[in-house]
Design a protein around this motif. Structure first.
Motif, short mmCIF file in Angstrom:
data_model
loop_
_atom_site.label_atom_id
_atom_site.label_comp_id
_atom_site.label_asym_id
_atom_site.label_seq_id
_atom_site.Cartn_x
_atom_site.Cartn_y
_atom_site.Cartn_z
N ILE A 40 36.06 33.27 63.41
CA ILE A 40 37.30 33.97 63.74
C ILE A 40 38.21 33.04 64.54
O ILE A 40 37.73 32.26 65.36
CB ILE A 40 36.98 35.25 64.53
N GLY A 41 39.51 33.14 64.30
CA GLY A 41 40.47 32.31 65.02
C GLY A 41 41.62 33.14 65.56
O GLY A 41 41.83 34.29 65.16
N ALA A 42 42.38 32.54 66.47
CA ALA A 42 43.56 33.21 67.01
C ALA A 42 44.54 33.51 65.87
O ALA A 42 44.78 32.67 65.01
CB ALA A 42 44.23 32.32 68.06
N GLY A 66 42.59 33.70 72.07
CA GLY A 66 41.31 33.86 71.38
C GLY A 66 40.57 35.14 71.72
O GLY A 66 39.44 35.34 71.28
N LYS A 67 41.20 36.03 72.49
CA LYS A 67 40.53 37.25 72.92
C LYS A 67 41.12 38.48 72.25
O LYS A 67 42.22 38.43 71.69
CB LYS A 67 40.62 37.38 74.45
N GLN A 77 36.12 37.75 74.18
CA GLN A 77 36.32 36.52 73.40
C GLN A 77 35.93 36.75 71.95
O GLN A 77 34.83 37.23 71.66
CB GLN A 77 35.48 35.38 73.99
N ALA A 78 36.85 36.40 71.03
CA ALA A 78 36.59 36.59 69.60
C ALA A 78 36.66 35.27 68.83
O ALA A 78 35.89 35.04 67.90
CB ALA A 78 37.58 37.58 69.00
N SER A 109 42.58 39.69 58.10
CA SER A 109 43.66 38.72 57.94
C SER A 109 43.18 37.41 58.54
O SER A 109 42.70 37.37 59.67
CB SER A 109 44.93 39.20 58.66
N PHE A 110 43.30 36.32 57.76
CA PHE A 110 42.64 35.07 58.13
C PHE A 110 43.63 34.00 58.57
O PHE A 110 44.62 33.74 57.90
CB PHE A 110 41.84 34.53 56.94
N VAL A 111 43.33 33.37 59.68
CA VAL A 111 44.02 32.16 60.11
C VAL A 111 43.00 31.06 60.39
O VAL A 111 43.15 29.93 59.99
CB VAL A 111 44.90 32.42 61.37
N GLY A 112 41.94 31.44 61.07
CA GLY A 112 40.86 30.50 61.35
C GLY A 112 41.06 29.76 62.66
O GLY A 112 42.17 29.73 63.20
#
Length: 202
Positions: A40-42, A66-67, A77-78, A109-112
């Motif tokens: 997982i990303g911001a 990142g949380k 924290q994620a 929804s992906f950013v990474g």
């Protein structure tokens, strides 16, 4: 004379092998992307479902730090975790409020993670940072950025890659891939790669 010819022909295969090995070493390699679970990303959006507790089941974005914040849970924290790891952390945080919570986390929804994004700079139609996908290739990157501009020096492009702390520059042939359809120029990309597309001066 015969002896000289015999020596020449006997050493010819070795010379050819050495020359081929030298060419392969200079050519950009196409290593397979590492296998593993998505981190997982911001900027990602995560859907947290707590069984039999709809009041704390929510879909939330991962903040730039990142949380995430959910009902009853603040500043968890994620980023840098898998969805399973985050689910266990959510359960642990909810234990003080809910008896034996069971959570599942789905990334919708992906950013990474920042350090795994693919960055494209220079003469791309739409220079940008892209979320890395397993099995991603140079062609996938070019499609995502809309190809290159008319001023791009496609065959002078490079992928900047950091391997074991050492920065490497790997030449790539964008013009051969895009204009000539040369699939051999479609190399694999890795998390953190930077594709630099220079401008042609003539």
């Amino acid at each position: 004379m015969h002896t000289i010819l015999r020596i020449a022909f006997s050493t010819l295969p070795a010379l050819l092998l050495a020359a081929c090995a030298h060419r392969v070493a200079l050519a950009p390699e196409a290593p397979m992307p590492p296998q593993g679970d998505y981190l997982i990303g911001a900027g990602d959006v995560v859907n947290i479902n707590v069984w039999r507790n709809p009041e704390v089941s929510v879909s939330v974005p991962v903040r730039p730090d990142g949380k995430i914040t959910t009902p009853l849970v603040e500043d968890l924290q994620a980023a840098g975790k898998t969805s399973t790891q985050l689910a266990r952390d959510v359960e642990k945080a909810l234990e003080k409020y809910i008896q034996q919570p069971m959570a599942t986390v789905i990334v919708t929804s992906f950013v990474g993670p920042y350090d795994q994004q693919i960055r494209v700079i220079g003469q791309a139609a739409k220079p940008q940072a892209l979320a890395y996908r397993q099995g991603m290739s140079l062609m996938d990157v070019l499609i995502a950025v809309g190809g290159v501009t008319d001023f791009a020096a496609g065959n002078k492009a490079n992928i900047i890659r950091t391997v074991n702390g050492t920065r490497q520059s790997l030449p790539v042939r964008l013009q051969d891939l895009l204009r000539d359809g040369d699939i051999s120029a479609n190399v694999a990309v890795l998390p953190g790669d930077v594709l630099v597309i220079p401008e042609s001066w003539f």
